[in-house]
Design a protein around this motif. Sequence first.
Motif, PDB file in Angstrom:
ATOM      1  N   ARG A 153       0.822  -1.209   0.000  1.00 62.38           N
ATOM      2  CA  ARG A 153       0.000   0.000   0.000  1.00 62.38           C
ATOM      3  C   ARG A 153       0.857   1.261   0.000  1.00 62.38           C
ATOM      4  O   ARG A 153       0.477   2.269  -0.593  1.00 62.38           O
ATOM      5  CB  ARG A 153      -0.978  -0.026   1.175  1.00 62.38           C
ATOM      6  CG  ARG A 153      -2.116  -1.036   0.960  1.00 62.38           C
ATOM      7  CD  ARG A 153      -3.344  -0.671   1.756  1.00 62.38           C
ATOM      8  NE  ARG A 153      -4.503  -1.396   1.278  1.00 62.38           N
ATOM      9  CZ  ARG A 153      -4.999  -2.491   1.849  1.00 62.38           C
ATOM     10  NH1 ARG A 153      -4.403  -2.981   2.921  1.00 62.38           N
ATOM     11  NH2 ARG A 153      -6.066  -3.068   1.350  1.00 62.38           N
ATOM     12  N   GLN A 175      -7.311   7.127  -1.763  1.00 61.94           N
ATOM     13  CA  GLN A 175      -8.133   6.054  -1.196  1.00 61.94           C
ATOM     14  C   GLN A 175      -8.524   5.049  -2.266  1.00 61.94           C
ATOM     15  O   GLN A 175      -8.452   3.836  -2.060  1.00 61.94           O
ATOM     16  CB  GLN A 175      -9.398   6.634  -0.555  1.00 61.94           C
ATOM     17  CG  GLN A 175      -9.167   7.319   0.783  1.00 61.94           C
ATOM     18  CD  GLN A 175     -10.451   7.868   1.350  1.00 61.94           C
ATOM     19  OE1 GLN A 175     -10.660   9.079   1.380  1.00 61.94           O
ATOM     20  NE2 GLN A 175     -11.325   6.991   1.796  1.00 61.94           N
ATOM     21  N   VAL A 178      -5.546   2.857  -3.372  1.00 61.37           N
ATOM     22  CA  VAL A 178      -5.053   1.896  -2.383  1.00 61.37           C
ATOM     23  C   VAL A 178      -6.089   0.830  -2.042  1.00 61.37           C
ATOM     24  O   VAL A 178      -5.742  -0.278  -1.641  1.00 61.37           O
ATOM     25  CB  VAL A 178      -4.614   2.648  -1.105  1.00 61.37           C
ATOM     26  CG1 VAL A 178      -4.198   1.686  -0.013  1.00 61.37           C
ATOM     27  CG2 VAL A 178      -3.461   3.593  -1.429  1.00 61.37           C
ATOM     28  N   ALA A 179      -7.368   1.142  -2.233  1.00 56.83           N
ATOM     29  CA  ALA A 179      -8.428   0.183  -1.888  1.00 56.83           C
ATOM     30  C   ALA A 179      -8.335  -1.065  -2.748  1.00 56.83           C
ATOM     31  O   ALA A 179      -7.853  -1.036  -3.881  1.00 56.83           O
ATOM     32  CB  ALA A 179      -9.791   0.838  -2.055  1.00 56.83           C
ATOM     33  N   GLN A 183     -11.746  -4.748   0.289  1.00 57.23           N
ATOM     34  CA  GLN A 183     -11.458  -3.928   1.466  1.00 57.23           C
ATOM     35  C   GLN A 183     -11.361  -2.456   1.088  1.00 57.23           C
ATOM     36  O   GLN A 183     -10.513  -2.053   0.298  1.00 57.23           O
ATOM     37  CB  GLN A 183     -10.145  -4.357   2.127  1.00 57.23           C
ATOM     38  CG  GLN A 183      -9.848  -3.594   3.423  1.00 57.23           C
ATOM     39  CD  GLN A 183      -8.567  -4.055   4.081  1.00 57.23           C
ATOM     40  OE1 GLN A 183      -7.733  -4.696   3.455  1.00 57.23           O
ATOM     41  NE2 GLN A 183      -8.403  -3.746   5.354  1.00 57.23           N
ATOM     42  N   ASP A 184     -12.251  -1.648   1.660  1.00 56.16           N
ATOM     43  CA  ASP A 184     -12.171  -0.204   1.480  1.00 56.16           C
ATOM     44  C   ASP A 184     -11.107   0.363   2.414  1.00 56.16           C
ATOM     45  O   ASP A 184     -10.758  -0.233   3.428  1.00 56.16           O
ATOM     46  CB  ASP A 184     -13.519   0.455   1.777  1.00 56.16           C
ATOM     47  CG  ASP A 184     -14.559   0.124   0.722  1.00 56.16           C
ATOM     48  OD1 ASP A 184     -14.160  -0.099  -0.440  1.00 56.16           O
ATOM     49  OD2 ASP A 184     -15.755   0.076   1.059  1.00 56.16           O
ATOM     50  N   ILE A 185     -10.612   1.533   2.053  1.00 53.93           N
ATOM     51  CA  ILE A 185      -9.584   2.201   2.853  1.00 53.93           C
ATOM     52  C   ILE A 185     -10.134   3.539   3.320  1.00 53.93           C
ATOM     53  O   ILE A 185     -10.698   4.307   2.539  1.00 53.93           O
ATOM     54  CB  ILE A 185      -8.299   2.419   2.023  1.00 53.93           C
ATOM     55  CG1 ILE A 185      -7.693   1.074   1.628  1.00 53.93           C
ATOM     56  CG2 ILE A 185      -7.283   3.237   2.805  1.00 53.93           C
ATOM     57  CD1 ILE A 185      -7.247   0.224   2.792  1.00 53.93           C
ATOM     58  N   THR A 186      -9.971   3.840   4.593  1.00 56.22           N
ATOM     59  CA  THR A 186     -10.469   5.091   5.139  1.00 56.22           C
ATOM     60  C   THR A 186      -9.450   6.213   4.901  1.00 56.22           C
ATOM     61  O   THR A 186      -8.273   5.965   4.617  1.00 56.22           O
ATOM     62  CB  THR A 186     -10.717   4.982   6.646  1.00 56.22           C
ATOM     63  OG1 THR A 186      -9.459   4.774   7.312  1.00 56.22           O
ATOM     64  CG2 THR A 186     -11.662   3.822   6.958  1.00 56.22           C
ATOM     65  N   ALA A 189      -6.572   5.886   7.195  1.00 56.49           N
ATOM     66  CA  ALA A 189      -5.585   4.884   6.788  1.00 56.49           C
ATOM     67  C   ALA A 189      -4.626   5.466   5.758  1.00 56.49           C
ATOM     68  O   ALA A 189      -3.420   5.182   5.779  1.00 56.49           O
ATOM     69  CB  ALA A 189      -6.289   3.654   6.223  1.00 56.49           C
ATOM     70  N   VAL A 190      -5.155   6.310   4.856  1.00 59.29           N
ATOM     71  CA  VAL A 190      -4.293   6.969   3.875  1.00 59.29           C
ATOM     72  C   VAL A 190      -3.264   7.839   4.594  1.00 59.29           C
ATOM     73  O   VAL A 190      -2.078   7.854   4.242  1.00 59.29           O
ATOM     74  CB  VAL A 190      -5.124   7.811   2.888  1.00 59.29           C
ATOM     75  CG1 VAL A 190      -4.215   8.713   2.051  1.00 59.29           C
ATOM     76  CG2 VAL A 190      -5.942   6.910   1.985  1.00 59.29           C
ATOM     77  N   HIS A 193      -0.436   5.725   5.884  1.00 59.19           N
ATOM     78  CA  HIS A 193       0.500   5.329   4.821  1.00 59.19           C
ATOM     79  C   HIS A 193       1.366   6.510   4.398  1.00 59.19           C
ATOM     80  O   HIS A 193       2.571   6.338   4.140  1.00 59.19           O
ATOM     81  CB  HIS A 193      -0.263   4.774   3.624  1.00 59.19           C
ATOM     82  CG  HIS A 193      -0.991   3.485   3.913  1.00 59.19           C
ATOM     83  ND1 HIS A 193      -0.370   2.401   4.490  1.00 59.19           N
ATOM     84  CD2 HIS A 193      -2.281   3.122   3.690  1.00 59.19           C
ATOM     85  CE1 HIS A 193      -1.256   1.413   4.622  1.00 59.19           C
ATOM     86  NE2 HIS A 193      -2.416   1.837   4.141  1.00 59.19           N
TER      87      HIS A 193
END
Length: 223
Positions: A153, A175, A178-179, A183-186, A189-190, A193
Amino acid sequence: MRLLIVEDDDIVADAIARGLTAASYHVHRVRSAESAQAALADEEFALAVIDVGLPGTDGLSLVRRLRSSGATLPTLILTARCTLADKVKALDLGADDFMSKPFEAAELAARCRALMRRSSGAINGIIKLQRLSVDLIGKRLCVDDAEVELTAREWLVLECLVRRVNLIVPKDKLQQAVASPDQDITANAVEVHISRLRAKLGDAAVIRSLRGLGYRLEEAKSS
């Protein structure tokens, strides 16, 4: 990077998705030209793989619409029709490449890489930014000639930023990049990273946060 697959045959779409996923790309599948245009309006993709024989508007008409609107998205046409006239028509309408069915997954992935490499302007798939060297094909980052290990990621975030160096990349685009399909990414979370990537880049480059806008990768200033 996310790739768009426009294919109404589920068996063929599954084969394309498996091959490109195995090549470490995230894919989004749609079954029609209309769904493709809706997806392109909502998300950013690095490339589209488009079947010609779609229900309703066909794939070549989709390419023509994209080019008429000014879109520069690299497009690869897949079709069972493989005469010279078909190839010439597809390329003249704005397609960037053409493959006939059946196809080999390895060749499809290689052609996608070549199209995205040309689109990025990278030489041999490598983008150099003073102290950074980013190999888009080998998925390798070097800082001052020393290789830096990234998670999958972290690499996706870096790739998204480096393809638009000195330009703002909205957080929602990161987002999406990376998703994964399952699985979704919040937004938080970004940010995690981004923070880890900053630490690994050190002072070799700057990832600047622009409140309400997104992030921008900037080359380190020469000393």
